[in-house]
Design an enzyme around this catalytic site. Sequence first.
Site: not given
Length: 1116
Positions: A453, A470
């Site tokens: 990620h 994020d």
Amino acid sequence: MTVMTPASIEREDEEMLVPHTDLADGHQPMEVVAQEETTSTVENQPVEDPPTSRFTWRIENFSRLNTKKHYSENFIVGGYKWRVLIFPKGNNVEHLSMYLDVADSSSLPYGWSRYAQFSLAVVNQIHNKYTVRKDTQHQFNARESDWGFTSFMPLSELYDPGRGFLVSDTCIVEAEVAVRRVVDYWTYDSKKETGYVGLKNQGATCYMNSLLQTLYHIPYFRKAVYHMPTTENDMPSGSIPLALQSLFYKLQYSDSSVATKELTKSFGWDTYDSFLQHDVQELNRVLCEKLEDKMKGTVVEGTIQQLFEGHHMNYIECINVDYKSTRKESFYDLQLDVKGCHDVYASFDKYVEVERLEGDNKYHAEHHGLQDARKGVLFIDFPPVLQLQLKRFEYDFMRDTMVKINDRYEFPLQLDLDRENGKYLSPDANRTVRNLYALHSVLVHSGGVHGGHYYAFIRPTLSDQWYKFDDERVTKEDVKRALEEQYGGEEELPQTNPGLNNTPFKFTKYSNAYMLVYIRESDKDKIICNVDEKDIAEHLRERLKKEQEEKEHKKKEKAESHLYTIIKVARDDDLVEHIGRDIYFDLVDHDKVRSFRIQKQMPFNFFKEEVAKEFGIPIQFQRFWLWAKRQNHTYRPNRPLTHLEEQQSVGQLREISNKVQNAELKLFLEVNLGPDLHPNPPPEKTKDDILLFFKLYDPEKEELNYVGRLFVKSTGKPVEILSKLNEMVGYAPDEEIELYEEIKFDPSVMCEPIDKKFTFRASQLEDGDIICFQKTPPIESGESFRYPDVPSFLEYVHNRQVVHFRSLEKPKEDDFCLEMSKLFTYDDVVERVARQLGLDDPSKIRLTSHNCYSQQPKPQPIKYRGVDHLSDMLVHYNLISDVLYYEVLDIPLPELQGLKTLKVAFHHAEKEEVVSHSIRLPKQSTVGDVINALKTKVELSHPNAEVRLLEVFYHKIYKVFPSNEKIENINDQYWTLRAEEIPEEEKNLGPQDRLIHVYHFTKDTAQNQMQIQNFGEPFFLVIHEGETLAEVKVRIQKKLLVPEEEFAKWRFAFLSLGRPEYLQDSDIVSSRFQRRDVYGAWEQYLGLEHSDTAPKRAYAANQNRHTFEKPVKIYN
């Protein structure tokens, strides 16, 4: 970052995070892409260290596990019971599936929830650094009590004995679990908390989101994007400038997270591209190149260069003569080494390090011949915005794969590139420019080399306040989290029992900085400029305002949906329009009829007034019928509404017609027209009256059309209405016609002739039934139609399929389309394709099915007559595709399937060359046949030379194939097949001589463990009784042709099971190889320790890319 996608993606590199629900037929669970380290609470207060634990599970007799699911024993973290669940043969995929499971979920109180970050790993027991580890986080609850990876790692790798994941049939699984305080993720409002909004994730686009946020927060760049010329006629999905303007505008003014679909569409990406995780640096370069190109000839031309372009000078300077060669090059970003460097300054030191060209590596200077020289790089100028790519991913030549470097690597808040009297600057550099930089953004990669990620820490105004972007979530963060916690390295967990003298548990931090953006202090005011509405084109503002209004309208409609009912009204006009065009079966496509959004409390009679206004049919001429779904899955008008029902409200009526909550109310509006085409009141309907619908079929034109409806008496007979039907379609009154009842079409067509002499009741006809009719074909007409009657035409329509054929070499481009029947056999399909391609032999066509999820060809082609029908070729899980890929082979497919193709690398005995050959032989052939075939293709040192075939893996010889071994089971996918001449000395072995393995190796100290890394070409060597190492070395040097100076640096060791025992020149080599080994000859060998100076093979254009990635392409 919770983006849903189909779970059945057939890709080795696609990691799937899903609840473990068995992926059987029916609905597939959804993929939720990993979302890393969302640890900040809504209040943005630091969270105390979470309880963390590592659980190790040794699974013995692994290959003999015959259960679909296999659970570990329970372990406790954070006061909760957990266990690991695996599917040893995959959860309906060709990968090991592995999940973390709440062990006692069934007995927990109602509404329980717990939040954990965790990693799961399969340990590589030969080389720990090749352990496969994946990490994620999840909020566990009763509905999702397990979470993990459906495609954890390919089964082919797991079960391959040479790979090191299964040793003595034992597999070691590790789980690291950190339980955190539950955060209410869904109610968090990024805009309210931080003033910024996030970007939605499309599947695996977090790498793109982190980069876009970084670029957006460079205001000068954003302003330039706004000033790129676009027009109101442009479509964002087809224009990169407009899509980027639209995205930036929404990031600036929207209250919630923004979608990136328009932008990726403008790149020319399909859904599949969005599920490929790419490299941030590569996307950055490609995007900037595209924008630079689109800015040419506009007011913002040159912006990309002004912001990001710097220059360095490559030089070579002779030491003993006056000669210097220089070359100026530009850069948009710099790649800095992480391995072996403790911080950014150490990387810059390494970047400008001077290399000496001497000895065999002298420089050939013009007019001066070979000269000792110095070679290096110095910087002419740095850009205002300095982008530093940290080489966290490195190519491992031993294993032919990428590995991630998680070493600790520091970077400063303020970077001074003028330090030590401008040591990085070239003599031509402008020393008046102060190269002092402030850190603006830190892009982080969390996870391993096989995915993970991305997110970013940014301080948009270069103040002390940092923010974490994020995906959809933006949180305030302190400088410690943005800097120190992204350095990487190892972290020590607090001891659970401090009183005991146990060693602290260290674990590698898999989250670390991957890209840094610095802004030069002297350019700060110019770059962090003000960007407001006046910078945005009027048409863009208008377009986005309209979009916002539509969004609000839809939101309002959704919020009020419980107060309304959707009523769909079908009329004769719709039946005429739809039948024979959009549909052939049933009566209407309800998605294409007029729909009304009506308040539930409105009386139905008021609704009739709405209909009167809309269609111009007065209330007294309207009669409404309810539709009903029959047991055979057809949908027909069932009965008219009663007078009493019409007195009710719309909401009550919907509940009568459909018990499903919030379902639509579907009605058929019956309007009867007189001869003057004016509406008449509906005729009274008794129980004896049946409403029938009629379709006419014309076999000559192959057309089926709706022609009207009639009321008939149940006691009447079809023969009584024949003249009326003829009149309805303009036939002569006495035209002979055939009648068929259309009964059903799912899953197969049922259409049967009606006996005209039976009553309608005897033929079991009822309200809403459909009769298809056609002229009776003349008995001896001589005319032949493809589909002479209604049943054959409906069968054709039901099974016809337009297939898009693509060449396997160009899998994105349709080559041609063919209309076929799903009932076509394998032979029918290849025969039609061959005819289309003008090929005489259809057996030379090989077909491959389409993967509907990845939008790519499936990995394995369809075998010759391997499926029965076209329908079997097009099915993919519960989806139907309309794409097939074809290849034209040089020999017929049945013949090819009987052959095995092996890739063999032939090592010449006297020349330093390796030539690769493909050998194609019948599967029942032997290794001897392969060698004979190879001899006809290669140059031997002498005609009678003997050749052998070896199996090489990880630079070790695992096997010498006996010449009688069948080739059918030889695997050349993972192993290298090497052919070589057998040296004369090996043919004449004395009784005391031994044939030993000799391998090259280096030592690598990683994670405080000494690892042996083999490289280069392994070989056999004959050693004689009593022969010393000094004597053996002479023969090795002669065999390998190594210069004396270099050979003197080599060290020699006896290695057994990976442990080196260094030898002295006087040692007797044969004495070490007395023991007959248990594990196989490759576990005992003579090791040659030296640095690997062989030229590295070029690994793509970008040494920093993961192996599983396709290159980033922006097509528009």
